[in-house]
Design a protein around this motif. Structure first.
Motif, PDB file in Angstrom:
ATOM      1  N   MET A 131       0.840  -1.205   0.000  1.00 52.49           N
ATOM      2  CA  MET A 131       0.000   0.000   0.000  1.00 52.49           C
ATOM      3  C   MET A 131       0.879   1.261   0.000  1.00 52.49           C
ATOM      4  SD  MET A 131      -2.850   1.181   2.830  1.00 52.49           S
ATOM      5  CE  MET A 131      -1.883   0.520   4.162  1.00 52.49           C
ATOM      6  N   LYS A 132       0.491   2.218  -0.835  1.00 58.08           N
ATOM      7  CA  LYS A 132       1.226   3.491  -0.856  1.00 58.08           C
ATOM      8  C   LYS A 132       0.742   4.365   0.299  1.00 58.08           C
ATOM      9  CE  LYS A 132       1.983   4.392  -5.771  1.00 58.08           C
ATOM     10  NZ  LYS A 132       1.652   5.384  -6.797  1.00 58.08           N
ATOM     11  N   ILE A 133       1.690   4.926   1.068  1.00 54.98           N
ATOM     12  CA  ILE A 133       1.330   5.852   2.155  1.00 54.98           C
ATOM     13  C   ILE A 133       2.201   7.098   1.986  1.00 54.98           C
ATOM     14  CG2 ILE A 133       1.231   6.216   4.663  1.00 54.98           C
ATOM     15  CD1 ILE A 133       1.160   3.161   4.988  1.00 54.98           C
ATOM     16  N   GLY A 134       1.620   8.258   2.185  1.00 52.98           N
ATOM     17  CA  GLY A 134       2.458   9.451   2.051  1.00 52.98           C
ATOM     18  C   GLY A 134       1.696  10.740   2.259  1.00 52.98           C
ATOM     19  N   ILE A 135       2.216  11.800   1.620  1.00 58.80           N
ATOM     20  CA  ILE A 135       1.689  13.150   1.845  1.00 58.80           C
ATOM     21  C   ILE A 135       0.564  13.429   0.853  1.00 58.80           C
ATOM     22  CG2 ILE A 135       2.263  15.613   1.859  1.00 58.80           C
ATOM     23  CD1 ILE A 135       5.185  14.787   2.559  1.00 58.80           C
ATOM     24  N   ASP A 136      -0.626  13.647   1.398  1.00 59.55           N
ATOM     25  CA  ASP A 136      -1.812  13.875   0.579  1.00 59.55           C
ATOM     26  C   ASP A 136      -2.027  15.366   0.321  1.00 59.55           C
ATOM     27  OD1 ASP A 136      -4.077  12.573  -0.663  1.00 59.55           O
ATOM     28  OD2 ASP A 136      -5.308  13.636   0.812  1.00 59.55           O
ATOM     29  N   LYS A 137      -1.725  16.189   1.333  1.00 58.97           N
ATOM     30  CA  LYS A 137      -1.877  17.646   1.217  1.00 58.97           C
ATOM     31  C   LYS A 137      -0.815  18.315   2.079  1.00 58.97           C
ATOM     32  CE  LYS A 137      -6.932  17.776   0.693  1.00 58.97           C
ATOM     33  NZ  LYS A 137      -8.187  18.309   1.283  1.00 58.97           N
ATOM     34  N   ILE A 138      -0.430  19.531   1.688  1.00 64.34           N
ATOM     35  CA  ILE A 138       0.501  20.311   2.524  1.00 64.34           C
ATOM     36  C   ILE A 138      -0.018  21.739   2.645  1.00 64.34           C
ATOM     37  CG2 ILE A 138       2.886  21.023   2.966  1.00 64.34           C
ATOM     38  CD1 ILE A 138       3.873  19.171   0.843  1.00 64.34           C
ATOM     39  N   GLY A 139      -0.174  22.195   3.878  1.00 60.56           N
ATOM     40  CA  GLY A 139      -0.576  23.587   4.144  1.00 60.56           C
ATOM     41  C   GLY A 139       0.545  24.318   4.863  1.00 60.56           C
ATOM     42  N   PHE A 140       0.530  25.639   4.787  1.00 62.73           N
ATOM     43  CA  PHE A 140       1.608  26.443   5.379  1.00 62.73           C
ATOM     44  C   PHE A 140       1.051  27.767   5.872  1.00 62.73           C
ATOM     45  CE2 PHE A 140       4.500  29.957   3.877  1.00 62.73           C
ATOM     46  CZ  PHE A 140       5.270  29.992   5.029  1.00 62.73           C
ATOM     47  N   SER A 182      -1.865   9.961   4.350  1.00 66.07           N
ATOM     48  CA  SER A 182      -2.948   9.010   4.055  1.00 66.07           C
ATOM     49  C   SER A 182      -2.437   7.908   3.127  1.00 66.07           C
ATOM     50  CB  SER A 182      -4.109   9.743   3.366  1.00 66.07           C
ATOM     51  OG  SER A 182      -3.733  10.066   2.040  1.00 66.07           O
ATOM     52  N   ALA A 183      -3.301   6.905   2.928  1.00 67.62           N
ATOM     53  CA  ALA A 183      -3.037   5.905   1.881  1.00 67.62           C
ATOM     54  C   ALA A 183      -3.342   6.568   0.537  1.00 67.62           C
ATOM     55  CB  ALA A 183      -3.929   4.692   2.092  1.00 67.62           C
ATOM     56  N   ASN A 184      -2.727   6.051  -0.516  1.00 73.89           N
ATOM     57  CA  ASN A 184      -2.914   6.597  -1.872  1.00 73.89           C
ATOM     58  C   ASN A 184      -2.819   8.125  -1.902  1.00 73.89           C
ATOM     59  OD1 ASN A 184      -3.405   3.972  -2.820  1.00 73.89           O
ATOM     60  ND2 ASN A 184      -5.466   4.117  -1.977  1.00 73.89           N
ATOM     61  N   PRO A 185      -1.693   8.665  -1.452  1.00 76.16           N
ATOM     62  CA  PRO A 185      -1.558  10.117  -1.318  1.00 76.16           C
ATOM     63  C   PRO A 185      -1.527  10.819  -2.674  1.00 76.16           C
ATOM     64  CG  PRO A 185       0.571   9.074  -1.054  1.00 76.16           C
ATOM     65  CD  PRO A 185      -0.435   7.956  -1.143  1.00 76.16           C
ATOM     66  N   LYS A 186      -1.975  12.075  -2.686  1.00 71.03           N
ATOM     67  CA  LYS A 186      -2.042  12.798  -3.957  1.00 71.03           C
ATOM     68  C   LYS A 186      -0.722  13.504  -4.310  1.00 71.03           C
ATOM     69  CE  LYS A 186      -6.185  14.872  -2.933  1.00 71.03           C
ATOM     70  NZ  LYS A 186      -6.870  14.073  -1.921  1.00 71.03           N
ATOM     71  N   ILE A 187       0.141  13.763  -3.309  1.00 69.05           N
ATOM     72  CA  ILE A 187       1.368  14.514  -3.617  1.00 69.05           C
ATOM     73  C   ILE A 187       2.609  13.621  -3.670  1.00 69.05           C
ATOM     74  CG2 ILE A 187       2.926  16.349  -2.792  1.00 69.05           C
ATOM     75  CD1 ILE A 187       0.442  17.839  -1.795  1.00 69.05           C
ATOM     76  N   MET A 188       2.868  12.882  -2.612  1.00 70.83           N
ATOM     77  CA  MET A 188       4.136  12.136  -2.579  1.00 70.83           C
ATOM     78  C   MET A 188       3.994  10.862  -1.745  1.00 70.83           C
ATOM     79  SD  MET A 188       7.837  13.758  -1.773  1.00 70.83           S
ATOM     80  CE  MET A 188       8.238  13.440  -0.101  1.00 70.83           C
ATOM     81  N   THR A 189       4.434   9.747  -2.324  1.00 62.91           N
ATOM     82  CA  THR A 189       4.491   8.503  -1.548  1.00 62.91           C
ATOM     83  C   THR A 189       5.798   8.469  -0.784  1.00 62.91           C
ATOM     84  OG1 THR A 189       3.115   7.266  -3.091  1.00 62.91           O
ATOM     85  CG2 THR A 189       4.642   5.975  -1.761  1.00 62.91           C
ATOM     86  N   LEU A 190       5.714   8.162   0.492  1.00 59.53           N
ATOM     87  CA  LEU A 190       6.935   8.047   1.296  1.00 59.53           C
ATOM     88  C   LEU A 190       7.404   6.595   1.233  1.00 59.53           C
ATOM     89  CD1 LEU A 190       5.754  10.265   4.275  1.00 59.53           C
ATOM     90  CD2 LEU A 190       7.553  10.833   2.617  1.00 59.53           C
TER      91      LEU A 190
END
Ligand code: CAA
Length: 391
Positions: free
Chosen positions: A1-10, A163-171
């Motif tokens: 399963m892909k897990i990673g960064i789904d969104k980034i806020g600043f 999250s799983a199936n991230p939209k930005i980057m898989t870790l």
């Protein structure tokens, strides 16, 4: 399963001081700050912003109703928390109106806290693939007026949805880390300013990077040729460059040029904000993704070096997802930077000296001057009062 960064806020506060002007006031050549340290502008937090409000403001821009229902874990990395007992995550959980069936905790190890939070989040998602985790890194870097560390202050927060199936980057899974008990930077609980052995901290930062990088190469079949960019924890933007330079000779000149250009893109936001401690590495990643003139290809591998004085270091990697650009908030960030107000060095000094009462007395703060949606409005009976103007 892909897990990673789904969104980034600043988020960063709306006030800043120009480093050229700070240099003149401190009787040093401006190039020392702008080139030697590599900083242009330093964010200055008004009293109405603390680590809680900055984190909540960073999260506010990325969280939608679907996230609110799915987030069941809030992990807040900070070294400038507001309470020795209650976690800052609980305040943010409330300010954002998240689902009550959630865990909310604060984690600490200097600037490494948000990385620890991300690794914990990955484990949680592996066990609970439907969940989302809100990771926060928020800090105010304070060394003191007229100190060597002053030019490396700053304030801001990064919020990440893992999250799983991230939209930005898989870790990716592989990660190398190191702990060693050293005193390069620390802040005893009685002090609101950090203590630092500056030169030693620089040396240790590089030594930690070299150790975890060598271990990473040893334990994988990868080398520098496999990377499109390396993002660093950036206490000031020259620091990561010093670390990068120690390994550049491993690759041909064209690869060196690409890594140096991508390093520059990864420092743009940090250069204009200053050190934000726990969020700094992720601000650098955000800067790379949003400030690079040509988008990186999906599938590009990015290295991430996290360093928390004291010290813990970690090297890990992520791979960009297709169409990651569509899930960034670059326009918000352009507006956030463009709407900031420059203050003079003496105004900055005045704000720096203004602190919240530490003797239990009440205070009411004027939040009308602060354009942020979420502000600290005062302290009553030893309890910080927070306001979300949008609710
Ligand atoms: N033009 C161009 N460059 C100039 C210059 C000029 N006119 N004058 C000086 N410089 C250069 C110097 O040559 C030096 O560059 P190098 O490091 O590449 O040699 C650079 O400007 C800084 O000069 P100094 O070393 O003399 O600066 P300093 O001693 O006054 O302070 C510092 C620098 C030690 C980083 C200090 O700001 C500090 O203590 N900061 C806080 C600690 C810190 O950030 N440490 C980083 C590692 S620890 C970490 O990463 C955790 C964390 O977040 C705190």
């Amino acid at each position: 399963m892909k897990i990673g960064i789904d969104k980034i806020g600043f988020y960063t506060p709306n006030l800043y001081v120009d480093m050229n002007k700070l240099a003149v006031a401190r009787d040093v050549e401006p190039e020392k700050f702008t080139i030697g340290i590599g900083q242009e502008k330093m964010a200055v937090p008004p009293l109405t912003q603390d680590s809680v409000t900055m984190a909540a403001n960073a999260a506010l821009e990325i969280i939608d109703e679907v996230d609110k229902e799915a987030i069941d874990f809030v992990i807040f990395g900070t070294e400038t928390g507001i309470d020795h007992s209650k976690s800052a995550a609980v305040y943010v959980h409330h300010l954002l109106g998240l689902h009550p069936n959630a865990r909310s905790i604060e984690v600490k190890h200097a600037c490494y806290g948000a990385t620890a939070a991300i690794q914990m989040a990955k484990g949680h998602i592996a066990l609970n693939p439907e969940s989302k985790v809100l990771v926060l890194g928020s800090d105010i870097a304070r060394y003191g007026l007229n100190t060597a560390g002053e030019s490396t202050q700053g304030a801001g927060a990064v919020a990440l949805i893992i999250s799983a199936n991230p939209k930005i980057m898989t870790l990716e899974d592989k990660s190398t880390y190191l702990t060693s008990d050293i005193m390069d930077f620390w802040r005893p609980i009685y002090s609101d300013k950090a203590f630092v052995n500056g030169k030693f901290s620089n040396e240790q930062y590089i030594a930690f990077f070299n150790t975890v990088w060598d271990k990473f190469k040893e334990e994988t079949d990868m080398d520098l040729n496999d990377f499109e960019a390396i993002c660093y924890h950036l206490p000031y933007t020259k620091m990561g460059l010093k670390a990068l330079r120690t390994i550049l000779d491993d690759v041909p000149e064209d690869v060196q040029e690409k890594l140096k250009a991508n390093y520059q893109a990864s420092t743009q936001y940090n250069r204009n904000v200053g050190n934000i401690y726990t969020g700094s590495l992720y601000l650098s990643l955000l800067s790379l993704l949003e400030e690079k003139s040509e988008d990186l290809d999906s599938g590009s591998r990015i290295g991430l070096f996290s360093y928390g004085s004291g010290a813990v270091g970690e090297f890990f990697t992520g791979v960009l997802e297709p169409n990651y650009q569509e899930h960034l908030y670059k326009n918000h960030h352009d507006e956030l930077f463009a709407s900031r107000k420059e203050i003079s060095v003496s105004e900055y000094e005045e704000i720096f000296e203004e602190t919240l009462p530490a003797d239990g007395s009440n205070i009411e703060l004027d939040i009308n001057e602060d354009p942020a949606p979420i502000c600290l409005s005062g302290i009553t009976d030893n309890m910080r009062q927070y306001v979300n103007k949008l609710r």
